[in-house]
Motif scaffolding. Structure first.
Motif, PDB file in Angstrom:
ATOM      1  N   PHE A 119       0.881  -1.339   0.007  1.00 47.43           N
ATOM      2  CA  PHE A 119      -0.152  -0.067   0.057  1.00 47.43           C
ATOM      3  C   PHE A 119       0.949   1.114   0.075  1.00 47.43           C
ATOM      4  CE2 PHE A 119      -2.128   3.352   2.233  1.00 47.43           C
ATOM      5  CZ  PHE A 119      -3.506   3.262   1.532  1.00 47.43           C
ATOM      6  N   SER A 120       0.336   2.353  -0.642  1.00 48.11           N
ATOM      7  CA  SER A 120       1.133   3.805  -0.635  1.00 48.11           C
ATOM      8  C   SER A 120      -0.022   4.755  -0.882  1.00 48.11           C
ATOM      9  CB  SER A 120       2.201   3.739  -1.592  1.00 48.11           C
ATOM     10  OG  SER A 120       1.940   3.600  -2.811  1.00 48.11           O
ATOM     11  N   ALA A 121       0.207   5.754  -0.193  1.00 48.27           N
ATOM     12  CA  ALA A 121      -0.670   6.868  -0.302  1.00 48.27           C
ATOM     13  C   ALA A 121       0.113   8.126   0.109  1.00 48.27           C
ATOM     14  CB  ALA A 121      -1.931   6.629   0.482  1.00 48.27           C
ATOM     15  N   GLY A 122      -0.471   9.173  -0.182  1.00 44.28           N
ATOM     16  CA  GLY A 122       0.181  10.564   0.431  1.00 44.28           C
ATOM     17  C   GLY A 122      -0.950  11.766   0.338  1.00 44.28           C
ATOM     18  N   GLY A 123      -0.350  12.848   0.962  1.00 47.89           N
ATOM     19  CA  GLY A 123      -1.155  14.190   1.021  1.00 47.89           C
ATOM     20  C   GLY A 123      -0.846  14.982   2.007  1.00 47.89           C
ATOM     21  N   ARG A 124      -1.553  15.898   2.247  1.00 50.55           N
ATOM     22  CA  ARG A 124      -1.396  17.137   3.389  1.00 50.55           C
ATOM     23  C   ARG A 124      -1.675  16.867   4.538  1.00 50.55           C
ATOM     24  NH1 ARG A 124       2.008  20.569   1.458  1.00 50.55           N
ATOM     25  NH2 ARG A 124       1.842  22.235   3.112  1.00 50.55           N
ATOM     26  N   ALA A 125      -1.122  16.872   5.585  1.00 52.99           N
ATOM     27  CA  ALA A 125      -1.672  16.658   6.951  1.00 52.99           C
ATOM     28  C   ALA A 125      -1.252  17.751   8.194  1.00 52.99           C
ATOM     29  CB  ALA A 125      -1.072  15.374   7.729  1.00 52.99           C
ATOM     30  N   SER A 126      -1.943  17.990   8.975  1.00 48.43           N
ATOM     31  CA  SER A 126      -1.476  18.869  10.234  1.00 48.43           C
ATOM     32  C   SER A 126      -2.175  18.384  11.386  1.00 48.43           C
ATOM     33  CB  SER A 126      -2.042  20.278   9.963  1.00 48.43           C
ATOM     34  OG  SER A 126      -3.368  20.331   9.997  1.00 48.43           O
ATOM     35  N   ILE A 127      -2.003  19.056  12.525  1.00 48.72           N
ATOM     36  CA  ILE A 127      -2.672  18.507  13.735  1.00 48.72           C
ATOM     37  C   ILE A 127      -4.158  18.816  13.568  1.00 48.72           C
ATOM     38  CG2 ILE A 127      -2.207  20.775  14.783  1.00 48.72           C
ATOM     39  CD1 ILE A 127      -1.791  19.100  17.397  1.00 48.72           C
ATOM     40  N   PHE A 128      -4.648  19.838  13.019  1.00 46.87           N
ATOM     41  CA  PHE A 128      -6.182  20.085  12.848  1.00 46.87           C
ATOM     42  C   PHE A 128      -6.794  19.305  11.640  1.00 46.87           C
ATOM     43  CE2 PHE A 128      -4.401  24.085  14.920  1.00 46.87           C
ATOM     44  CZ  PHE A 128      -4.873  23.718  16.054  1.00 46.87           C
ATOM     45  N   SER A 129      -5.761  18.683  10.753  1.00 44.51           N
ATOM     46  CA  SER A 129      -6.534  18.010   9.614  1.00 44.51           C
ATOM     47  C   SER A 129      -5.599  16.761   9.174  1.00 44.51           C
ATOM     48  CB  SER A 129      -6.324  19.117   8.542  1.00 44.51           C
ATOM     49  OG  SER A 129      -7.016  18.569   7.202  1.00 44.51           O
ATOM     50  N   PRO A 130      -5.880  15.566   9.990  1.00 38.37           N
ATOM     51  CA  PRO A 130      -4.896  14.642   9.872  1.00 38.37           C
ATOM     52  C   PRO A 130      -5.239  13.982   8.421  1.00 38.37           C
ATOM     53  CG  PRO A 130      -6.835  14.071  11.298  1.00 38.37           C
ATOM     54  CD  PRO A 130      -6.690  15.500  11.111  1.00 38.37           C
ATOM     55  N   LEU A 131      -4.180  13.337   7.641  1.00 41.50           N
ATOM     56  CA  LEU A 131      -4.517  12.359   6.572  1.00 41.50           C
ATOM     57  C   LEU A 131      -5.213  11.659   6.677  1.00 41.50           C
ATOM     58  CD1 LEU A 131      -3.678  12.138   3.580  1.00 41.50           C
ATOM     59  CD2 LEU A 131      -1.780  11.165   4.147  1.00 41.50           C
ATOM     60  N   GLU A 132      -6.194  11.078   5.925  1.00 40.76           N
ATOM     61  CA  GLU A 132      -7.053   9.774   6.274  1.00 40.76           C
ATOM     62  C   GLU A 132      -6.779   8.845   4.939  1.00 40.76           C
ATOM     63  OE1 GLU A 132     -11.119  10.694   6.634  1.00 40.76           O
ATOM     64  OE2 GLU A 132     -10.842  11.588   8.591  1.00 40.76           O
ATOM     65  N   VAL A 133      -6.375   7.758   5.309  1.00 41.73           N
ATOM     66  CA  VAL A 133      -6.234   6.849   4.352  1.00 41.73           C
ATOM     67  C   VAL A 133      -6.933   5.598   4.389  1.00 41.73           C
ATOM     68  CG1 VAL A 133      -4.028   7.479   3.727  1.00 41.73           C
ATOM     69  CG2 VAL A 133      -4.081   5.754   5.401  1.00 41.73           C
ATOM     70  N   ASP A 134      -7.547   5.189   3.630  1.00 44.98           N
ATOM     71  CA  ASP A 134      -8.520   3.858   3.589  1.00 44.98           C
ATOM     72  C   ASP A 134      -7.551   2.639   3.260  1.00 44.98           C
ATOM     73  OD1 ASP A 134     -10.609   2.035   3.540  1.00 44.98           O
ATOM     74  OD2 ASP A 134     -11.429   2.965   1.555  1.00 44.98           O
ATOM     75  N   LEU A 135      -7.649   1.841   4.440  1.00 46.82           N
ATOM     76  CA  LEU A 135      -7.220   0.596   4.627  1.00 46.82           C
ATOM     77  C   LEU A 135      -8.158  -0.592   4.410  1.00 46.82           C
ATOM     78  CD1 LEU A 135      -4.174   1.207   6.915  1.00 46.82           C
ATOM     79  CD2 LEU A 135      -4.175   1.549   4.743  1.00 46.82           C
ATOM     80  N   GLY A 136      -9.121  -0.397   3.936  1.00 43.18           N
ATOM     81  CA  GLY A 136     -10.399  -1.192   3.959  1.00 43.18           C
ATOM     82  C   GLY A 136     -10.043  -2.483   2.987  1.00 43.18           C
ATOM     83  N   ILE A 137      -9.271  -2.138   1.800  1.00 44.11           N
ATOM     84  CA  ILE A 137      -8.885  -3.417   0.967  1.00 44.11           C
ATOM     85  C   ILE A 137      -7.838  -4.506   1.595  1.00 44.11           C
ATOM     86  CG2 ILE A 137      -9.556  -1.966  -0.904  1.00 44.11           C
ATOM     87  CD1 ILE A 137      -6.305  -1.419  -1.455  1.00 44.11           C
ATOM     88  N   LEU A 138      -7.228  -3.952   2.505  1.00 45.54           N
ATOM     89  CA  LEU A 138      -6.182  -4.701   3.232  1.00 45.54           C
ATOM     90  C   LEU A 138      -6.879  -5.849   3.974  1.00 45.54           C
ATOM     91  CD1 LEU A 138      -3.217  -2.235   4.061  1.00 45.54           C
ATOM     92  CD2 LEU A 138      -3.402  -3.840   1.992  1.00 45.54           C
TER      93      LEU A 138
END
Length: 161
Positions: A119-138
């Motif tokens: 799995f790999s993913a990316g994006g912007r994150a911060s303390i007020f806006s965490p990055l959400e990644v969908d691991l439902g397929i694993l």
């Protein structure tokens, strides 16, 4: 944002509130998460102390002599970026959140215990806006996450339910 547990900030209420009639004001405050910060007050100065990582809503209310009041609020984030990102919940069922302090571009790669990248993913994150990644397929199991933030990489164990 505050970057270290134990760090203190002061807030002068005269910089925030004024009474049009010139009456003296009394102040109260509330902190939505007392595990993140605490407030103390003396003579219109609030002393804010970071006591744990996380976020909290701070509300300050000024009241005049006849009971009229005004309030202001702000979000406080406390996070020490030197410790790396926080991955939660862990164990995770579907959505994994990645929180860091200062807003930044991050990437995550997940590997099986045998070292195969799944799995790999990316994006912007911060303390007020965490990055959400969908691991439902694993499938359920133990994974090793490598999270890259800027030039630093952090390894974390993840359990997928």
């Amino acid at each position: 944002m505050i970057k270290k547990i134990g760090e203190r900030k002061t807030l002068n209420m005269a910089d925030i509130f004024c009474d049009p009639d010139g009456e003296s004001l009394t102040y109260t405050s509330s902190v939505s998460d007392s595990r993140v910060a605490e407030m103390a007050q003396s003579l219109g100065i609030f002393f804010l102390k970071a006591i744990g990582n996380g976020t909290s809503e701070i509300v300050i209310t000024a009241t005049d002599g006849i009971g009229k009041s005004a309030s202001t609020s702000f979000r406080l984030g406390v996070y020490d970026d030197s410790k790396g990102p926080t991955l939660y919940p862990n164990p995770v069922r579907d959505t994994l959140r990645i929180r860091i302090g200062d807003e930044n571009e991050i990437s995550i790669e997940l590997y099986t215990e045998t070292g195969r990248k799944v799995f790999s993913a990316g994006g912007r994150a911060s303390i007020f806006s965490p990055l959400e990644v969908d691991l439902g397929i694993l499938p359920p199991g133990r994974y090793i996450a490598t999270v890259t933030c800027g030039s630093a990489a952090y390894k974390k164990d993840i359990i997928k339910q």
